[in-house]
Design an enzyme around this catalytic site. Sequence first.
Site, PDB file in Angstrom:
ATOM      1  N   ASN A   7      -4.606   3.068  -2.851  1.00  0.00           N
ATOM      2  CA  ASN A   7      -5.359   4.004  -2.010  1.00  0.00           C
ATOM      3  C   ASN A   7      -4.482   4.276  -0.793  1.00  0.00           C
ATOM      4  O   ASN A   7      -4.394   3.452   0.101  1.00  0.00           O
ATOM      5  CB  ASN A   7      -6.698   3.377  -1.594  1.00  0.00           C
ATOM      6  CG  ASN A   7      -7.457   4.258  -0.607  1.00  0.00           C
ATOM      7  OD1 ASN A   7      -7.049   5.387  -0.324  1.00  0.00           O
ATOM      8  ND2 ASN A   7      -8.557   3.744  -0.084  1.00  0.00           N
ATOM      9  N   TRP A   8      -3.835   5.427  -0.815  1.00  0.00           N
ATOM     10  CA  TRP A   8      -2.889   5.736   0.274  1.00  0.00           C
ATOM     11  C   TRP A   8      -3.597   6.044   1.591  1.00  0.00           C
ATOM     12  O   TRP A   8      -2.963   6.112   2.633  1.00  0.00           O
ATOM     13  CB  TRP A   8      -2.035   6.958  -0.118  1.00  0.00           C
ATOM     14  CG  TRP A   8      -1.039   6.708  -1.189  1.00  0.00           C
ATOM     15  CD1 TRP A   8      -0.813   5.542  -1.881  1.00  0.00           C
ATOM     16  CD2 TRP A   8      -0.089   7.661  -1.708  1.00  0.00           C
ATOM     17  NE1 TRP A   8       0.199   5.709  -2.784  1.00  0.00           N
ATOM     18  CE2 TRP A   8       0.661   7.008  -2.692  1.00  0.00           C
ATOM     19  CE3 TRP A   8       0.181   9.001  -1.429  1.00  0.00           C
ATOM     20  CZ2 TRP A   8       1.677   7.649  -3.412  1.00  0.00           C
ATOM     21  CZ3 TRP A   8       1.184   9.645  -2.135  1.00  0.00           C
ATOM     22  CH2 TRP A   8       1.922   8.968  -3.116  1.00  0.00           C
ATOM     23  N   LYS A   9      -4.895   6.283   1.531  1.00  0.00           N
ATOM     24  CA  LYS A   9      -5.656   6.710   2.722  1.00  0.00           C
ATOM     25  C   LYS A   9      -4.958   7.929   3.341  1.00  0.00           C
ATOM     26  O   LYS A   9      -4.374   8.721   2.604  1.00  0.00           O
ATOM     27  CB  LYS A   9      -5.819   5.536   3.688  1.00  0.00           C
ATOM     28  CG  LYS A   9      -6.428   4.316   2.968  1.00  0.00           C
ATOM     29  CD  LYS A   9      -6.930   3.245   3.870  1.00  0.00           C
ATOM     30  CE  LYS A   9      -7.535   2.128   3.028  1.00  0.00           C
ATOM     31  NZ  LYS A   9      -8.082   1.033   3.806  1.00  0.00           N
ATOM     32  N   HIS A  14     -15.975   4.683  -0.623  1.00  0.00           N
ATOM     33  CA  HIS A  14     -15.139   3.748   0.139  1.00  0.00           C
ATOM     34  C   HIS A  14     -15.848   3.431   1.462  1.00  0.00           C
ATOM     35  O   HIS A  14     -16.503   4.301   2.036  1.00  0.00           O
ATOM     36  CB  HIS A  14     -13.758   4.363   0.399  1.00  0.00           C
ATOM     37  CG  HIS A  14     -12.793   3.356   0.939  1.00  0.00           C
ATOM     38  ND1 HIS A  14     -12.776   2.997   2.264  1.00  0.00           N
ATOM     39  CD2 HIS A  14     -11.838   2.601   0.325  1.00  0.00           C
ATOM     40  CE1 HIS A  14     -11.831   2.073   2.441  1.00  0.00           C
ATOM     41  NE2 HIS A  14     -11.257   1.812   1.285  1.00  0.00           N
ATOM     42  N   GLU A  51     -14.800   3.227   4.360  1.00  0.00           N
ATOM     43  CA  GLU A  51     -14.434   4.124   5.470  1.00  0.00           C
ATOM     44  C   GLU A  51     -15.235   5.423   5.394  1.00  0.00           C
ATOM     45  O   GLU A  51     -15.602   5.999   6.416  1.00  0.00           O
ATOM     46  CB  GLU A  51     -12.912   4.373   5.459  1.00  0.00           C
ATOM     47  CG  GLU A  51     -12.168   3.125   5.922  1.00  0.00           C
ATOM     48  CD  GLU A  51     -10.769   2.950   5.367  1.00  0.00           C
ATOM     49  OE1 GLU A  51     -10.192   3.913   4.838  1.00  0.00           O
ATOM     50  OE2 GLU A  51     -10.257   1.815   5.463  1.00  0.00           O
ATOM     51  N   GLU A  94     -14.911  -4.425  -2.163  1.00  0.00           N
ATOM     52  CA  GLU A  94     -14.053  -4.395  -0.986  1.00  0.00           C
ATOM     53  C   GLU A  94     -14.838  -4.887   0.230  1.00  0.00           C
ATOM     54  O   GLU A  94     -15.546  -4.097   0.874  1.00  0.00           O
ATOM     55  CB  GLU A  94     -13.562  -2.971  -0.718  1.00  0.00           C
ATOM     56  CG  GLU A  94     -12.708  -2.408  -1.821  1.00  0.00           C
ATOM     57  CD  GLU A  94     -11.691  -1.407  -1.284  1.00  0.00           C
ATOM     58  OE1 GLU A  94     -10.514  -1.566  -1.564  1.00  0.00           O
ATOM     59  OE2 GLU A  94     -12.086  -0.479  -0.552  1.00  0.00           O
ATOM     60  N   GLY A 134      -7.643  -3.860   5.681  1.00  0.00           N
ATOM     61  CA  GLY A 134      -6.684  -3.567   6.745  1.00  0.00           C
ATOM     62  C   GLY A 134      -6.657  -4.638   7.811  1.00  0.00           C
ATOM     63  O   GLY A 134      -6.163  -4.418   8.915  1.00  0.00           O
ATOM     64  N   SER A 156      -6.778  -6.207   1.838  1.00  0.00           N
ATOM     65  CA  SER A 156      -5.575  -6.963   2.211  1.00  0.00           C
ATOM     66  C   SER A 156      -4.933  -7.702   1.034  1.00  0.00           C
ATOM     67  O   SER A 156      -4.471  -8.832   1.175  1.00  0.00           O
ATOM     68  CB  SER A 156      -5.881  -7.934   3.350  1.00  0.00           C
ATOM     69  OG  SER A 156      -6.245  -7.220   4.518  1.00  0.00           O
ATOM     70  N   GLY A 216      -4.570  -0.955  -0.380  1.00  0.00           N
ATOM     71  CA  GLY A 216      -4.351  -0.025   0.721  1.00  0.00           C
ATOM     72  C   GLY A 216      -2.917  -0.116   1.214  1.00  0.00           C
ATOM     73  O   GLY A 216      -1.992   0.421   0.599  1.00  0.00           O
ATOM     74  N   GLY A 217      -2.726  -0.791   2.325  1.00  0.00           N
ATOM     75  CA  GLY A 217      -1.416  -0.839   2.989  1.00  0.00           C
ATOM     76  C   GLY A 217      -0.252  -1.148   2.067  1.00  0.00           C
ATOM     77  O   GLY A 217       0.801  -0.490   2.140  1.00  0.00           O
TER      78      GLY A 217
HETATM   79  P1  13P Z   1      -5.868  -2.760   2.638  1.00  0.00           P
HETATM   80  O1  13P Z   1      -5.210  -3.225   1.358  1.00  0.00           O
HETATM   81  O2  13P Z   1      -4.937  -2.058   3.565  1.00  0.00           O
HETATM   82  O3  13P Z   1      -6.650  -3.870   3.295  1.00  0.00           O
HETATM   83  O4  13P Z   1      -6.952  -1.657   2.229  1.00  0.00           O
HETATM   84  C1  13P Z   1      -7.856  -1.950   1.217  1.00  0.00           C
HETATM   85  C2  13P Z   1      -8.604  -0.728   0.874  1.00  0.00           C
HETATM   86  O5  13P Z   1      -9.400  -0.232   1.661  1.00  0.00           O
HETATM   87  C3  13P Z   1      -8.339  -0.105  -0.430  1.00  0.00           C
HETATM   88  O6  13P Z   1      -9.256   0.890  -0.714  1.00  0.00           O
END
Ligand code: 13P
Length: 244
Positions: A10-12, A96, A98, A165, A171, A203, A224-225
Amino acid sequence: MKRNRLVAGNWKMHGSLAANRKLLDAIVAGAAGLGGVECAVCAPFPYLAQAAECLRGSKVAWGAQNMSEHLEGAYTGEVAVSMLKDFGCRYVIVGHSERRQLFRESDAQVAAKFVAAVTHRITPILCVGETLEEREAGRTEEVVGRQLDAVVNKGEFAQAVLAYEPVWAIGAGRTATPEQAQAVHAFLRRKVPSETVILYGGSVKPQNAPAIFGMPDVDGGLIGGASLVAEDFLAIARAAARKG
Ligand code: 13P
């Protein structure tokens, strides 16, 4: 039963044409020799054409991070499921945390997106997860159960992916322990068809992926990251592939 393994990035809201090109080329090269796990990247809308161009014919699938629950119409700024299909998306992330927190998406809205995706044969990756406050109040199962129940009764869950999640692990550099993840996955597993792929997200890094993926009800990760760094994403995919 042996379920599929999946590692999805998930590149956000990250990326640029130049950076994506390097990242996608490296992922395609690294994924070529990877068996036993499917890889996917969920890119921002403007980069879906680029993802399609770079990934078509490779072992890596692509998808979006959100979509409208409406099929078309006067919804300025929204993107319809048919448009994701036009660009060859296999997946779309829905619900998600967010989106739920920052954009106030309700369980009902997430459920409507889920149904629209399934109806148009794009696999939704439905995210559920509790906040730290909810966990500390002992409400984890109530919260993720409610988020899932809003959807399970509606769409065809057999064609979906579920992602646990925990909001406090996203994050944060802080992750659920493998045992914490397993406990919630086992709870969720009882509510969905036995073949449903359930990912863990929050994470996930190359260092912690093997232990988390070693849990019996964890079928892969939503990353994510670490999905923005090709070597890290590939190392995480290899950890999922090694799962028996
Ligand atoms: P991180 O891996 O950066 O914690 O993000 C997780 C995430 O929200 C994937 O959708």
